[in-house]
Scaffold this active site. Structure first.
Site, PDB file in Angstrom:
ATOM      1  N   LYS A  82     -85.317 -54.183 -21.086  1.00 61.70           N
ATOM      2  CA  LYS A  82     -84.150 -54.367 -21.953  1.00 61.70           C
ATOM      3  C   LYS A  82     -83.119 -53.259 -21.733  1.00 61.70           C
ATOM      4  O   LYS A  82     -81.928 -53.529 -21.674  1.00 61.70           O
ATOM      5  CB  LYS A  82     -84.561 -54.382 -23.432  1.00 61.70           C
ATOM      6  CG  LYS A  82     -85.567 -55.464 -23.777  1.00 61.70           C
ATOM      7  CD  LYS A  82     -85.870 -55.506 -25.267  1.00 61.70           C
ATOM      8  CE  LYS A  82     -86.547 -54.268 -25.799  1.00 61.70           C
ATOM      9  NZ  LYS A  82     -87.964 -54.115 -25.418  1.00 61.70           N
ATOM     10  N   ARG A 127     -86.638 -56.303 -34.828  1.00 62.67           N
ATOM     11  CA  ARG A 127     -88.051 -56.338 -34.451  1.00 62.67           C
ATOM     12  C   ARG A 127     -88.918 -57.008 -35.506  1.00 62.67           C
ATOM     13  O   ARG A 127     -90.118 -57.148 -35.302  1.00 62.67           O
ATOM     14  CB  ARG A 127     -88.554 -54.904 -34.275  1.00 62.67           C
ATOM     15  CG  ARG A 127     -88.620 -54.415 -32.817  1.00 62.67           C
ATOM     16  CD  ARG A 127     -88.988 -52.942 -32.862  1.00 62.67           C
ATOM     17  NE  ARG A 127     -89.648 -52.432 -31.712  1.00 62.67           N
ATOM     18  CZ  ARG A 127     -89.039 -51.793 -30.705  1.00 62.67           C
ATOM     19  NH1 ARG A 127     -87.730 -51.685 -30.681  1.00 62.67           N
ATOM     20  NH2 ARG A 127     -89.737 -51.287 -29.719  1.00 62.67           N
ATOM     21  N   ARG A 141     -92.920 -44.932 -16.232  1.00 59.11           N
ATOM     22  CA  ARG A 141     -91.757 -44.347 -16.913  1.00 59.11           C
ATOM     23  C   ARG A 141     -92.153 -43.040 -17.606  1.00 59.11           C
ATOM     24  O   ARG A 141     -91.372 -42.088 -17.653  1.00 59.11           O
ATOM     25  CB  ARG A 141     -91.208 -45.355 -17.935  1.00 59.11           C
ATOM     26  CG  ARG A 141     -89.930 -44.901 -18.622  1.00 59.11           C
ATOM     27  CD  ARG A 141     -89.276 -46.023 -19.407  1.00 59.11           C
ATOM     28  NE  ARG A 141     -89.852 -46.181 -20.731  1.00 59.11           N
ATOM     29  CZ  ARG A 141     -89.504 -47.128 -21.602  1.00 59.11           C
ATOM     30  NH1 ARG A 141     -88.582 -48.009 -21.271  1.00 59.11           N
ATOM     31  NH2 ARG A 141     -90.070 -47.218 -22.782  1.00 59.11           N
ATOM     32  N   ARG A 178     -91.189 -39.232 -22.981  1.00 65.01           N
ATOM     33  CA  ARG A 178     -91.490 -39.927 -24.231  1.00 65.01           C
ATOM     34  C   ARG A 178     -92.990 -39.922 -24.458  1.00 65.01           C
ATOM     35  O   ARG A 178     -93.740 -40.506 -23.680  1.00 65.01           O
ATOM     36  CB  ARG A 178     -90.968 -41.369 -24.166  1.00 65.01           C
ATOM     37  CG  ARG A 178     -89.474 -41.481 -24.394  1.00 65.01           C
ATOM     38  CD  ARG A 178     -88.996 -42.896 -24.298  1.00 65.01           C
ATOM     39  NE  ARG A 178     -89.723 -43.834 -25.147  1.00 65.01           N
ATOM     40  CZ  ARG A 178     -89.353 -45.091 -25.352  1.00 65.01           C
ATOM     41  NH1 ARG A 178     -88.250 -45.542 -24.766  1.00 65.01           N
ATOM     42  NH2 ARG A 178     -90.057 -45.892 -26.117  1.00 65.01           N
ATOM     43  N   ARG A 188     -98.331 -50.564 -28.890  1.00 64.67           N
ATOM     44  CA  ARG A 188     -96.948 -51.062 -29.000  1.00 64.67           C
ATOM     45  C   ARG A 188     -96.865 -52.530 -28.588  1.00 64.67           C
ATOM     46  O   ARG A 188     -96.159 -53.320 -29.213  1.00 64.67           O
ATOM     47  CB  ARG A 188     -96.003 -50.223 -28.138  1.00 64.67           C
ATOM     48  CG  ARG A 188     -95.554 -48.960 -28.861  1.00 64.67           C
ATOM     49  CD  ARG A 188     -95.240 -47.852 -27.908  1.00 64.67           C
ATOM     50  NE  ARG A 188     -94.070 -48.083 -27.094  1.00 64.67           N
ATOM     51  CZ  ARG A 188     -93.871 -47.528 -25.895  1.00 64.67           C
ATOM     52  NH1 ARG A 188     -94.781 -46.737 -25.374  1.00 64.67           N
ATOM     53  NH2 ARG A 188     -92.759 -47.762 -25.235  1.00 64.67           N
TER      54      ARG A 188
HETATM   55  P1  ADP Z   1     -89.813 -49.646 -26.393  1.00 66.36           P
HETATM   56  O1  ADP Z   1     -89.149 -50.983 -26.522  1.00 66.36           O
HETATM   57  O2  ADP Z   1     -90.012 -49.195 -24.990  1.00 66.36           O
HETATM   58  O3  ADP Z   1     -91.057 -49.510 -27.237  1.00 66.36           O
HETATM   59  P2  ADP Z   1     -87.765 -48.415 -28.063  1.00 66.36           P
HETATM   60  O4  ADP Z   1     -86.969 -47.262 -27.613  1.00 66.36           O
HETATM   61  O5  ADP Z   1     -87.073 -49.697 -28.336  1.00 66.36           O
HETATM   62  O6  ADP Z   1     -88.852 -48.552 -26.932  1.00 66.36           O
HETATM   63  O7  ADP Z   1     -88.598 -48.056 -29.389  1.00 66.36           O
HETATM   64  C1  ADP Z   1     -89.406 -46.919 -29.463  1.00 66.36           C
HETATM   65  C2  ADP Z   1     -90.050 -46.835 -30.856  1.00 66.36           C
HETATM   66  O8  ADP Z   1     -89.012 -46.697 -31.847  1.00 66.36           O
HETATM   67  C3  ADP Z   1     -90.828 -48.067 -31.305  1.00 66.36           C
HETATM   68  O9  ADP Z   1     -92.159 -48.059 -30.844  1.00 66.36           O
HETATM   69  C4  ADP Z   1     -90.739 -47.942 -32.835  1.00 66.36           C
HETATM   70  O10 ADP Z   1     -91.614 -46.945 -33.305  1.00 66.36           O
HETATM   71  C5  ADP Z   1     -89.335 -47.400 -33.047  1.00 66.36           C
HETATM   72  N1  ADP Z   1     -88.341 -48.495 -33.228  1.00 66.36           N
HETATM   73  C6  ADP Z   1     -87.323 -48.790 -32.391  1.00 66.36           C
HETATM   74  N2  ADP Z   1     -86.622 -49.839 -32.855  1.00 66.36           N
HETATM   75  C7  ADP Z   1     -87.226 -50.223 -34.008  1.00 66.36           C
HETATM   76  C8  ADP Z   1     -86.987 -51.265 -34.953  1.00 66.36           C
HETATM   77  N3  ADP Z   1     -85.980 -52.135 -34.794  1.00 66.36           N
HETATM   78  N4  ADP Z   1     -87.816 -51.365 -36.022  1.00 66.36           N
HETATM   79  C9  ADP Z   1     -88.820 -50.505 -36.206  1.00 66.36           C
HETATM   80  N5  ADP Z   1     -89.118 -49.515 -35.349  1.00 66.36           N
HETATM   81  C10 ADP Z   1     -88.325 -49.360 -34.266  1.00 66.36           C
END
Ligand code: ADP
Length: 207
Positions: free
Chosen positions: A14, A89, A128, A134, A146
């Site tokens: 994404k 999400r 990554r 991270r 996740r």
């Molecule tokens: P990835 O899609 O690689 O897991 P993101 O950067 O989108 O990475 O998200 C990293 C973390 O941030 C998620 O595992 C969650 O803990 C938190 N997070 C991100 N976006 C949301 C969301 N919309 N709702 C709840 N938690 C979120």
């Protein structure tokens, strides 16, 4: 306005596709993951609370991310549109996004989902993790959690947009540029001018 929700499990691509889409369509990129990591870097109280959950691979509470999106929309009133990356999400987040966009007299144009199987996701995220710094990318059990959270809590958001006839899925495995071209094809379908009055338009065509 063009408002795209880019959807898919962690590691689906994404972020990569968002970068290409914002350049091509001149959109503002709103990634809740990036917004949360910015809070962590700034050492805010919100960031400290979110970090604990993020490091464990769990979701941050809906009201936190909804609040962040609300202020980002307020801060970008002149935008031509948005790419939502990692948001919504959960179904309550999707409902809130509809409400917030309606306040700005706009709506979600479409959702594009990138589909990638779990083993490929784990491989990509561990790779990554070697350079991303991270913590959630550096431990296989956290990565699998996740993916599991995605399957149990997030995947149902696709149905929310399918009900609105806005959902499209693509294979997220392949050349980055090839996937980008396919995404653009889907977005452009939704960009067709809306016919306000079909009878008048038909009369104009005949004339
Ligand atoms: P990835 O899609 O690689 O897991 P993101 O950067 O989108 O990475 O998200 C990293 C973390 O941030 C998620 O595992 C969650 O803990 C938190 N997070 C991100 N976006 C949301 C969301 N919309 N709702 C709840 N938690 C979120």
């Amino acid at each position: 306005m063009l408002n795209i929700v880019l959807f898919g499990p962690p590691g689906a691509g994404k972020g990569t596709q968002s970068q290409k889409l914002i350049a091509h369509y001149k959109l503002v990129h709103l990634s809740t993951g990036d917004l949360l990591r910015a809070q962590i870097t700034q050492g805010t109280e919100l960031g400290l609370r979110a970090k604990k959950l993020m490091d464990e691979g769990l979701l941050v509470p809906d009201e936190v991310v909804i609040g962040m999106i609300d202020s980002a929309l307020q801060d970008n009133k002149q935008a031509a549109g948005f790419i939502f990356d990692g948001f919504p999400r959960t179904v309550p987040q999707a409902e809130s996004l509809d409400r917030l966009l309606a306040q700005h007299e706009t709506r979600v144009s479409c959702m594009i989902a990138l589909e990638v199987g779990e083993e490929e996701l784990v491989k990509r995220l561990l790779e990554r993790g070697k350079t991303s710094n991270r913590p959630d990318d550096q431990d296989e059990s956290k990565i699998r959690r996740r993916v599991n959270v995605y399957n149990t809590e997030t995947a149902q958001v696709a149905g929310y947009y399918a009900n609105q006839h806005k959902f499209h899925a693509l294979n997220g495995i392949g050349q980055i540029d090839g996937i980008f071209t396919q995404i653009c094809g889907l977005i452009d379908q939704h960009q067709q001018p809306v016919v306000e009055d079909p009878a008048k338009a038909a009369a104009e065509v005949k004339a």
